[in-house]
Motif scaffolding. Structure first.
Motif, PDB file in Angstrom:
ATOM      1  N   ASP A 123       0.830  -1.204   0.000  1.00 28.10           N
ATOM      2  CA  ASP A 123       0.000   0.000   0.000  1.00 28.10           C
ATOM      3  C   ASP A 123       0.866   1.256   0.000  1.00 28.10           C
ATOM      4  O   ASP A 123       1.957   1.265   0.586  1.00 28.10           O
ATOM      5  N   TYR A 124       0.365   2.280  -0.659  1.00 34.81           N
ATOM      6  CA  TYR A 124       0.824   3.639  -0.375  1.00 34.81           C
ATOM      7  C   TYR A 124      -0.372   4.342   0.237  1.00 34.81           C
ATOM      8  O   TYR A 124      -1.412   4.506  -0.413  1.00 34.81           O
ATOM      9  N   LYS A 125      -0.239   4.736   1.514  1.00 33.06           N
ATOM     10  CA  LYS A 125      -1.349   5.334   2.235  1.00 33.06           C
ATOM     11  C   LYS A 125      -1.524   6.794   1.819  1.00 33.06           C
ATOM     12  O   LYS A 125      -0.578   7.593   1.907  1.00 33.06           O
ATOM     13  N   LEU A 126      -2.717   7.110   1.394  1.00 31.76           N
ATOM     14  CA  LEU A 126      -3.040   8.428   0.855  1.00 31.76           C
ATOM     15  C   LEU A 126      -3.572   9.359   1.940  1.00 31.76           C
ATOM     16  O   LEU A 126      -3.797   8.931   3.082  1.00 31.76           O
ATOM     17  N   PRO A 127      -3.754  10.655   1.629  1.00 29.50           N
ATOM     18  CA  PRO A 127      -4.139  11.617   2.675  1.00 29.50           C
ATOM     19  C   PRO A 127      -5.345  11.228   3.508  1.00 29.50           C
ATOM     20  O   PRO A 127      -5.358  11.428   4.736  1.00 29.50           O
ATOM     21  N   SER A 128      -6.387  10.644   2.893  1.00 29.61           N
ATOM     22  CA  SER A 128      -7.592  10.335   3.665  1.00 29.61           C
ATOM     23  C   SER A 128      -7.381   9.222   4.683  1.00 29.61           C
ATOM     24  O   SER A 128      -8.203   9.039   5.582  1.00 29.61           O
ATOM     25  N   ASN A 130      -4.990   9.259   6.813  1.00 34.79           N
ATOM     26  CA  ASN A 130      -4.324   9.921   7.953  1.00 34.79           C
ATOM     27  C   ASN A 130      -3.002   9.258   8.330  1.00 34.79           C
ATOM     28  O   ASN A 130      -2.488   9.491   9.421  1.00 34.79           O
ATOM     29  N   MET A 131      -2.438   8.479   7.432  1.00 32.92           N
ATOM     30  CA  MET A 131      -1.213   7.739   7.729  1.00 32.92           C
ATOM     31  C   MET A 131      -0.114   7.969   6.693  1.00 32.92           C
ATOM     32  O   MET A 131       0.902   7.283   6.705  1.00 32.92           O
ATOM     33  N   GLU A 132      -0.302   8.927   5.795  1.00 35.37           N
ATOM     34  CA  GLU A 132       0.658   9.092   4.696  1.00 35.37           C
ATOM     35  C   GLU A 132       2.059   9.415   5.191  1.00 35.37           C
ATOM     36  O   GLU A 132       3.056   8.996   4.579  1.00 35.37           O
ATOM     37  N   ASP A 133       2.173  10.114   6.302  1.00 32.54           N
ATOM     38  CA  ASP A 133       3.492  10.490   6.800  1.00 32.54           C
ATOM     39  C   ASP A 133       4.299   9.302   7.316  1.00 32.54           C
ATOM     40  O   ASP A 133       5.490   9.427   7.594  1.00 32.54           O
ATOM     41  N   LYS A 134       3.684   8.129   7.415  1.00 32.81           N
ATOM     42  CA  LYS A 134       4.375   6.932   7.907  1.00 32.81           C
ATOM     43  C   LYS A 134       5.004   6.116   6.772  1.00 32.81           C
ATOM     44  O   LYS A 134       5.669   5.115   7.026  1.00 32.81           O
ATOM     45  N   MET A 135       4.801   6.520   5.527  1.00 33.65           N
ATOM     46  CA  MET A 135       5.272   5.725   4.403  1.00 33.65           C
ATOM     47  C   MET A 135       6.798   5.702   4.296  1.00 33.65           C
ATOM     48  O   MET A 135       7.460   6.713   4.535  1.00 33.65           O
ATOM     49  N   THR A 136       7.332   4.535   3.907  1.00 34.20           N
ATOM     50  CA  THR A 136       8.763   4.365   3.677  1.00 34.20           C
ATOM     51  C   THR A 136       9.004   4.408   2.172  1.00 34.20           C
ATOM     52  O   THR A 136       8.905   3.395   1.471  1.00 34.20           O
ATOM     53  N   GLU A 160      -5.374  12.751  -6.797  1.00 39.01           N
ATOM     54  CA  GLU A 160      -4.313  13.670  -7.226  1.00 39.01           C
ATOM     55  C   GLU A 160      -2.961  13.210  -6.698  1.00 39.01           C
ATOM     56  O   GLU A 160      -1.954  13.285  -7.403  1.00 39.01           O
ATOM     57  N   LYS A 161      -2.927  12.715  -5.467  1.00 40.00           N
ATOM     58  CA  LYS A 161      -1.663  12.223  -4.912  1.00 40.00           C
ATOM     59  C   LYS A 161      -1.235  10.936  -5.616  1.00 40.00           C
ATOM     60  O   LYS A 161      -0.033  10.722  -5.834  1.00 40.00           O
ATOM     61  N   VAL A 162      -2.186  10.086  -5.972  1.00 42.06           N
ATOM     62  CA  VAL A 162      -1.861   8.879  -6.730  1.00 42.06           C
ATOM     63  C   VAL A 162      -1.128   9.255  -8.009  1.00 42.06           C
ATOM     64  O   VAL A 162      -0.065   8.708  -8.332  1.00 42.06           O
ATOM     65  N   LYS A 163      -1.698  10.179  -8.755  1.00 41.94           N
ATOM     66  CA  LYS A 163      -1.078  10.617 -10.020  1.00 41.94           C
ATOM     67  C   LYS A 163       0.330  11.135  -9.776  1.00 41.94           C
ATOM     68  O   LYS A 163       1.275  10.794 -10.516  1.00 41.94           O
ATOM     69  N   TYR A 164       0.500  11.946  -8.735  1.00 39.21           N
ATOM     70  CA  TYR A 164       1.803  12.522  -8.424  1.00 39.21           C
ATOM     71  C   TYR A 164       2.837  11.436  -8.098  1.00 39.21           C
ATOM     72  O   TYR A 164       3.962  11.450  -8.618  1.00 39.21           O
ATOM     73  N   ILE A 165       2.455  10.479  -7.251  1.00 41.29           N
ATOM     74  CA  ILE A 165       3.390   9.435  -6.834  1.00 41.29           C
ATOM     75  C   ILE A 165       3.746   8.519  -8.005  1.00 41.29           C
ATOM     76  O   ILE A 165       4.918   8.157  -8.203  1.00 41.29           O
ATOM     77  N   ILE A 166       2.747   8.154  -8.796  1.00 41.64           N
ATOM     78  CA  ILE A 166       3.018   7.300  -9.961  1.00 41.64           C
ATOM     79  C   ILE A 166       4.014   7.963 -10.901  1.00 41.64           C
ATOM     80  O   ILE A 166       4.972   7.322 -11.371  1.00 41.64           O
TER      81      ILE A 166
END
Length: 221
Positions: A123-128, A130-136, A160-166
Motif C-alpha cells: 500500500d501507499y497510504k493516501l491523505p484520507s 491519515n497515515m501518509e506520513d508513515k510511508m517508507t 491527485e496524490k496517486v497521479k503525483y506518486i506514480i
C-alpha cells in the motif's frame, strides 16, 4: 519461533494480481498504523485473541489445503517476530506462490533478498488514511514487476496524490499499479473519469471482490 495468527482460511483473492484465484490466507495479529478506513481493526488490538503457530505448523496447514497461492496478511505481517524464518521455510517449496500484503511502512530490503522471495502487494497510504506520513518511500527501490503498489483512494485529493506518486517514481514501468476505492466513500465512476482525464495508462482500477461477494464486514473470506 512462534507467530501470532488471528485467522487462517481458504478463499479467493479479493484484490491484486491474482484477484479471483483461490488462496490460503494467514492473517497475523498487530499493526503499526491506524488507517481511517481500516476493516481489520479487530486483528490489530493488543489484547485481541490469537493462536501461536510455529513456522512448520503454518507450512503444514498451508500444504494441507492443497491451495498453491498463499497470502500473508494482517495487520502488518512484516512486524511478526519470526517472519523471515517463515519465509525461508515457505521459499523451499517451489509449488506454492507466496504474496505478502504490507502497509508500506516496513523497509523491504531484507525480505526481497530471500531466495525465491515472495511477491509484495504494498500500500501507499493516501491523505484520507491519515497515515501518509508513515510511508517508507525507499521501498520503491526494492519492488519489481512481480510486485504491486495499491492506492486505496477515498477522495479526489487522494487521486491527485496517486497521479503525483506514480509519475514521480515511474511506477507503471516498475510494478503493477492498482487504484482501489475506499468502500462506500467514493464512486468508481469518479475514479474512472479521473483516470480518463489524466490519461493514466497502465493503471488498474480494482474493487475489493470479497466485499461484493460477501457482506463487507464478514471475516474469514
Amino acid at each position: 519461533m512462534h507467530l501470532k495468527v488471528v485467522e487462517k482460511f481458504i478463499s479467493i483473492n479479493g484484490e491484486g494480481l491474482l484477484c479471483g484465484q483461490l488462496a490460503v490466507f494467514i492473517r497475523f495479529a498487530g499493526c503499526n498504523l491506524n488507517c481511517s478506513y481500516c476493516d481489520t481493526t479487530w486483528a490489530n488490538e493488543k489484547d485481541g485473541p490469537y493462536d501461536l503457530m510455529s513456522c512448520n505448523d503454518i507450512y503444514k496447514y498451508i500444504k494441507s489445503t492443497g491451495v498453491r497461492n498463499v497470502t500473508l496478511t494482517g495487520g502488518e505481517p512484516l512486524l511478526q517476530e519470526g517472519i523471515i524464518e517463515l519465509l525461508e521455510v515457505l521459499s523451499k517449496d517451489k509449488e506454492i506462490q507466496v504474496e505478502i500484503e504490507t502497509n508500506g511502512t516496513i523497509l523491504l530490503n531484507k525480505f526481497a533478498t530471500i531466495e525465491n522471495a515472495p511477491s509484495f502487494t504494498m500500500d501507499y497510504k493516501l491523505p484520507s488514511s491519515n497515515m501518509e506520513d508513515k510511508m517508507t518511500i525507499e521501498n520503491f527501490n526494492y519492488l519489481t514487476k512481480k510486485d504491486t503498489v495499491k492506492f486505496v483512494s477515498g477522495t479526489i485529493e487522494d487521486l491527485e496524490k496517486v497521479k503525483y506518486i506514480i509519475n514521480k517514481y515511474n511506477l507503471v514501468d516498475k510494478v503493477s499499479v492498482y487504484i482501489s476505492p475506499v468502500f462506500g466513500e467514493i464512486q468508481m465512476e469518479d475514479i474512472v473519469e479521473f483516470m480518463k482525464h489524466n490519461k493514466m495508462n497502465g493503471v488498474n482500477l480494482q474493487v475489493q471482490l470479497h466485499k461484493i461477494i460477501w457482506e463487507p464486514s464478514k471475516k474469514g473470506v
